[in-house]
Design a protein around this motif. Sequence first.
Motif, PDB file in Angstrom:
ATOM      1  N   TRP A 401       0.825  -1.207   0.000  1.00 23.32           N
ATOM      2  CA  TRP A 401       0.000   0.000   0.000  1.00 23.32           C
ATOM      3  C   TRP A 401       0.857   1.253   0.000  1.00 23.32           C
ATOM      4  N   LYS A 402       1.974   1.197   0.723  1.00 22.51           N
ATOM      5  CA  LYS A 402       2.869   2.355   0.747  1.00 22.51           C
ATOM      6  C   LYS A 402       3.448   2.606  -0.651  1.00 22.51           C
ATOM      7  N   GLN A 403       3.678   1.533  -1.402  1.00 16.04           N
ATOM      8  CA  GLN A 403       4.212   1.689  -2.751  1.00 16.04           C
ATOM      9  C   GLN A 403       3.165   2.279  -3.706  1.00 16.04           C
ATOM     10  N   ARG A 410      -3.558   3.136  -7.134  1.00 10.75           N
ATOM     11  CA  ARG A 410      -4.401   2.297  -6.289  1.00 10.75           C
ATOM     12  C   ARG A 410      -5.595   1.763  -7.070  1.00 10.75           C
ATOM     13  N   TYR A 411      -6.208   2.620  -7.892  1.00 12.26           N
ATOM     14  CA  TYR A 411      -7.319   2.144  -8.736  1.00 12.26           C
ATOM     15  C   TYR A 411      -6.864   0.963  -9.591  1.00 12.26           C
ATOM     16  N   ARG A 412      -5.705   1.135 -10.249  1.00 10.41           N
ATOM     17  CA  ARG A 412      -5.227   0.097 -11.162  1.00 10.41           C
ATOM     18  C   ARG A 412      -4.938  -1.213 -10.425  1.00 10.41           C
ATOM     19  N   LEU A 419     -11.321  -6.801  -7.008  1.00 12.50           N
ATOM     20  CA  LEU A 419     -12.244  -6.272  -6.016  1.00 12.50           C
ATOM     21  C   LEU A 419     -13.421  -5.565  -6.696  1.00 12.50           C
ATOM     22  N   PRO A 420     -14.591  -5.551  -6.071  1.00 16.25           N
ATOM     23  CA  PRO A 420     -15.745  -4.835  -6.635  1.00 16.25           C
ATOM     24  C   PRO A 420     -15.431  -3.352  -6.804  1.00 16.25           C
ATOM     25  N   HIS A 425     -13.251   2.030  -5.360  1.00 11.98           N
ATOM     26  CA  HIS A 425     -13.405   3.474  -5.235  1.00 11.98           C
ATOM     27  C   HIS A 425     -13.204   3.924  -3.787  1.00 11.98           C
ATOM     28  N   GLU A 426     -13.761   3.166  -2.832  1.00  9.68           N
ATOM     29  CA  GLU A 426     -13.644   3.536  -1.419  1.00  9.68           C
ATOM     30  C   GLU A 426     -12.194   3.476  -0.947  1.00  9.68           C
ATOM     31  N   TYR A 427     -11.506   2.406  -1.319  1.00 11.10           N
ATOM     32  CA  TYR A 427     -10.148   2.225  -0.818  1.00 11.10           C
ATOM     33  C   TYR A 427      -9.147   3.115  -1.541  1.00 11.10           C
ATOM     34  N   ALA A 428      -9.343   3.342  -2.808  1.00 17.05           N
ATOM     35  CA  ALA A 428      -8.385   4.158  -3.554  1.00 17.05           C
ATOM     36  C   ALA A 428      -8.366   5.589  -3.051  1.00 17.05           C
ATOM     37  N   ASN A 429      -9.484   6.050  -2.514  1.00 18.38           N
ATOM     38  CA  ASN A 429      -9.566   7.422  -2.027  1.00 18.38           C
ATOM     39  C   ASN A 429      -9.488   7.515  -0.502  1.00 18.38           C
ATOM     40  N   ALA A 430      -9.180   6.410   0.156  1.00 15.74           N
ATOM     41  CA  ALA A 430      -9.112   6.403   1.616  1.00 15.74           C
ATOM     42  C   ALA A 430      -7.907   7.216   2.093  1.00 15.74           C
TER      43      ALA A 430
END
Length: 470
Positions: A401-403, A410-412, A419-420, A425-430
């Motif tokens: 995640w740090k990378q 993160r989206y890619r 993942l759904p 979307h939720e995790y990429a912008n967290a």
Amino acid sequence: MRSREGRRREISPEGACPREEVVKPRGTEGGPSSSPAQSGTSPREGQGSGLMEQVVARSNMLAALKRVERNGGAPGVDGIPTERLRDQIRAEWPRIREELLAGTYRPMPVRRVEIPKPGGGKRLLGIPTVMDRLIQQALLQVLTPIFEPQFSEASFGFRPGRRAHDAVRKARQYVEEGYEWAVDLDIEKYFDRVNHDILMARVARRVTDKRVLTLIRRYLQAGVMVNGVVIETAEGTPQGGPISPLLANILLDDLDKELEKRGHKFVRYADDCNIYVKSKRAGERVMASIRKFLQERLKLKINKEKSAVDRPWKLKFLGFSMYKARAGQILIRLAPQTLDRVKTKIREITSRNKPVKMAERIERLNTYLGGWIGYFALADTPSTFKNIEGWMRRRLRMCLWKQWKRVRTRYRELRALGLPECIVHEYANARKGPWRMAHGPMNRALGNAYWQSQGLMSLTERYQSLRQAW
């Protein structure tokens, strides 16, 4: 340049150390050459005036050479590595052999190396030159069958056919028999405080060849080179040479014999000794009497801070501890200090602040944990290894995640994990930290199967396979 086959056909002069034919001498295919150390017997003449001749015998030197080359190790003060030992033998062995037989050989000083102790502080090692390691190994192979039969059955350290696991199992046996108090003896700076005169007196009980006795004492007094200056050694036996563990067992054999004479249940591994008794009062009495014995007989001191009388499950022995199950069964577990050390090492390898490729991290983890689990699989606690493995995978996910610093990265990567889209979307912008993000859906997406596909060793599978093999 001559071929290897051509070099093997060279004939060495009588008494000289073998030349290139030591690569595959007759009678050594598939194993080391026969020697007094490997025969398991103690020939009568081995203790007399002809012992040095056995040390420099061709078969014994061949076996010693193969062992030194297999062990490798850092060079000594002369800077000659193990890979160049054969060249040094060809150039210098005839002279060295004559000096050994004449009793005039003088070893070189050892090179001082400091390594951190697990509990803090520094352990001082003395690295002999490769030639001195060869001679010490040859000495060890001849002296071992002389002293080995006299050693106690309760002594497990650095002895043929014995290992730390045997010592831990024996300790558990004593606790199962009802000896539920342990006297944990820690000898203060043992290898640095060995009295040379007392040690040599013990060696001389079974060795009468003055050349061998003189050589051993010269190794003890060879000195240590620190920053180019040779410091004399008036006491101690430097750790790092092949013969040092045997000398340690020879000196502490007096302790073993004293404990046996008193009828104590005990286990000793080098300078780590545990005595098992049935009450705290008995343990305190044993501690006081053994402290007096070590000081008066062997001039050794007990480290009061590291020695204790306590229940076995509150003490550490060779990295392990014990615990009593509900059914009353005594089981082996990892000592808390052991868990702290392995977690510290894993943290170092999986530090998110180090820009290291994931493949390199996994390779370093496999290298370290492969040897670690090979020893600590003796513990009867599979859940401990499962917890370590799960915690380690979370740290690897944290590094990933740090990378993935950028949102588009993160989206890619999250989409590539399948993942759904709502989760992506939720995790990429967290805005949570890497450790928090390494949990939850990331755990499911980057689970066991993913890390095994990346080549990460499974601690639990390795643990189970080792337990089945034992």
